[in-house]
Design an enzyme around this catalytic site. Structure first.
Site, mmCIF file in Angstrom:
data_model
loop_
_atom_site.group_PDB
_atom_site.id
_atom_site.type_symbol
_atom_site.label_atom_id
_atom_site.label_comp_id
_atom_site.label_asym_id
_atom_site.label_seq_id
_atom_site.Cartn_x
_atom_site.Cartn_y
_atom_site.Cartn_z
ATOM 1 N N CYS A 158 4.100 13.544 -7.869
ATOM 2 C CA CYS A 158 3.195 14.433 -8.600
ATOM 3 C C CYS A 158 2.127 13.627 -9.324
ATOM 4 C CB CYS A 158 4.008 15.246 -9.624
ATOM 5 S SG CYS A 158 2.977 16.169 -10.764
ATOM 6 N N THR A 164 -3.744 -8.317 10.967
ATOM 7 C CA THR A 164 -4.594 -7.796 9.893
ATOM 8 C C THR A 164 -6.002 -8.395 10.014
ATOM 9 O OG1 THR A 164 -4.922 -7.531 7.506
ATOM 10 C CG2 THR A 164 -3.802 -9.552 8.222
ATOM 11 N N HIS A 173 0.829 -1.218 0.000
ATOM 12 C CA HIS A 173 0.000 0.000 0.000
ATOM 13 C C HIS A 173 0.858 1.261 0.000
ATOM 14 C CE1 HIS A 173 -3.451 -2.577 1.864
ATOM 15 N NE2 HIS A 173 -3.264 -2.829 0.595
HETATM 16 N N1 APR Z 1 -1.342 -7.594 17.918
HETATM 17 C C1 APR Z 1 -1.946 -8.354 16.946
HETATM 18 N N2 APR Z 1 -3.076 -7.965 16.280
HETATM 19 C C2 APR Z 1 -3.611 -6.775 16.635
HETATM 20 C C3 APR Z 1 -3.045 -5.943 17.647
HETATM 21 C C4 APR Z 1 -1.852 -6.400 18.296
HETATM 22 N N3 APR Z 1 -1.250 -5.689 19.256
HETATM 23 N N4 APR Z 1 -3.831 -4.821 17.765
HETATM 24 C C5 APR Z 1 -4.834 -4.947 16.846
HETATM 25 N N5 APR Z 1 -4.703 -6.119 16.175
HETATM 26 C C6 APR Z 1 -5.536 -6.637 15.070
HETATM 27 C C7 APR Z 1 -7.020 -6.272 15.134
HETATM 28 O O1 APR Z 1 -7.749 -7.238 15.864
HETATM 29 C C8 APR Z 1 -7.407 -6.295 13.653
HETATM 30 O O2 APR Z 1 -7.823 -7.597 13.232
HETATM 31 O O3 APR Z 1 -5.058 -6.000 13.887
HETATM 32 C C9 APR Z 1 -6.104 -5.940 12.926
HETATM 33 C C10 APR Z 1 -6.078 -4.557 12.286
HETATM 34 O O4 APR Z 1 -7.046 -4.566 11.285
HETATM 35 P P1 APR Z 1 -7.376 -3.236 10.449
HETATM 36 O O5 APR Z 1 -7.498 -2.087 11.367
HETATM 37 O O6 APR Z 1 -8.537 -3.585 9.564
HETATM 38 O O7 APR Z 1 -6.059 -2.992 9.589
HETATM 39 P P2 APR Z 1 -5.518 -3.780 8.301
HETATM 40 O O8 APR Z 1 -5.977 -5.205 8.279
HETATM 41 O O9 APR Z 1 -4.074 -3.541 8.215
HETATM 42 O O10 APR Z 1 -6.270 -2.967 7.125
HETATM 43 C C11 APR Z 1 -5.966 -3.273 5.807
HETATM 44 O O11 APR Z 1 -7.216 -1.360 5.040
HETATM 45 O O12 APR Z 1 -7.782 0.749 5.574
HETATM 46 C C12 APR Z 1 -7.041 0.003 4.714
HETATM 47 O O13 APR Z 1 -5.091 0.568 3.515
HETATM 48 C C13 APR Z 1 -5.565 0.332 4.808
HETATM 49 O O14 APR Z 1 -3.678 -1.193 4.863
HETATM 50 C C14 APR Z 1 -4.955 -0.953 5.379
HETATM 51 C C15 APR Z 1 -5.960 -2.011 4.953
#
Ligand code: APR
Length: 246
Positions: free
Chosen positions: A129, A190, A121
């Site tokens: 630009c 994630t 990402h």
């Molecule tokens: N250790 C392990 N997991 C964790 C922790 C931790 N300390 N804290 C939070 N989590 C988990 C949450 O339970 C959740 O499942 O991390 C995950 C974060 O999920 P999202 O907030 O949805 O983030 P992500 O999966 O990276 O999102 C994917 O979405 O918004 C777009 O481009 C953005 O790259 C991002 C993509």
């Protein structure tokens, strides 16, 4: 939360694996102080992605979007990698092929010393630009509250991938290859709901990898995983390194 045990199978698989890959999301940076997107205090609870993280929103209100990314950059500049990032960097030397495939734009894997990092990402510290595509490096202009302009007159945008945009080809292709070749594949911090990144653990599993999910809670991916390690990645990953490579 009860201390999650590292299974003998996982230790054995890691000891014999020549190729390992790790997909990370916002959760791995949570313990460093980076807000996640969909968690309790997540960015998308406070801000509307359709207003801030897509191209049309940027063109219709560049200063608002730029200001938001300046706000996020300030947070990211003030924080450091955590034991989860360092554990992943430490795993690299134990395998012939090791890849970090990240959805994060925070540069923390690179700061922790990981050599092979595929940024699906983009990276929030880069800018370019929208007209001529040239990378923008004029720090003073980049530090201003207002969206800077390129010498060609084009708007300068953050080097991240917005909703509705294609992922950069090279990191995506490298991510798929790493998933197809991995004997052990970790999905860390994630929610596994944003595609195509969320496909990678499934690609790895279909190709025969041993799939481990590390998250503080179960996700849509959990039923596919061979092991779900519930807990903080900054606590679980160092223990995996301790037990698998000691
Ligand atoms: N250790 C392990 N997991 C964790 C922790 C931790 N300390 N804290 C939070 N989590 C988990 C949450 O339970 C959740 O499942 O991390 C995950 C974060 O999920 P999202 O907030 O949805 O983030 P992500 O999966 O990276 O999102 C994917 O979405 O918004 C777009 O481009 C953005 O790259 C991002 C993509």
């Amino acid at each position: 939360m009860e201390r999650q045990l590292i299974s003998e199978i996982l230790v054995k698989k890691l000891k014999s694996a020549t190729s390992v890959a790790v997909l990370t999301g916002a959760g791995i940076s949570a313990e460093s102080g980076v807000p996640t997107f969909r968690g309790e205090e997540g960015l998308w609870k406070k801000f509307r992605p359709e207003e801030l993280a897509n191209f049309n929103a940027f063109v219709s209100n560049p200063d608002l979007v730029w200001e938001w990314y300046q706000y996020r950059r300030k947070i990211i500049e003030s924080i450091r990698p955590n034991p989860g990032h360092y554990a992943i960097a430490g795993m690299e030397k134990h395998h012939d092929t090791f890849a970090v495939i990240t959805q994060n734009v925070d540069n923390l894997h690179i700061q922790a010393g990981s050599k092979k990092v595929h940024e699906l990402h983009g990276n929030i510290m880069r800018n370019y630009c929208i007209d001529c595509g040239k990378g923008a490096t004029d720090v003073t202009a980049l530090r201003s509250g207002k969206v800077p302009r390129c010498l060609c007159g084009g708007l300068i945008r953050p080097g991240v991938v917005w909703f509705g945009e294609m992922l950069p080809e090279d990191p995506w292709r490298a991510g798929v290859q790493a998933a197809e070749n991995a004997q052990v594949f970790f999905s860390v911090g994630t929610s596994a709901v944003v595609y195509p990144a969320a496909d990678l653990p499934r690609i790895a599993k279909r190709a025969g990898a041993y799939l481990i999910e590390i998250n503080i809670e179960r996700t849509e991916l959990s039923p596919y995983a061979d092991e779900v390690l519930l807990g903080k990645s900054g606590e679980i990953l160092p223990r995996i390194v301790e037990e698998a490579y000691a």
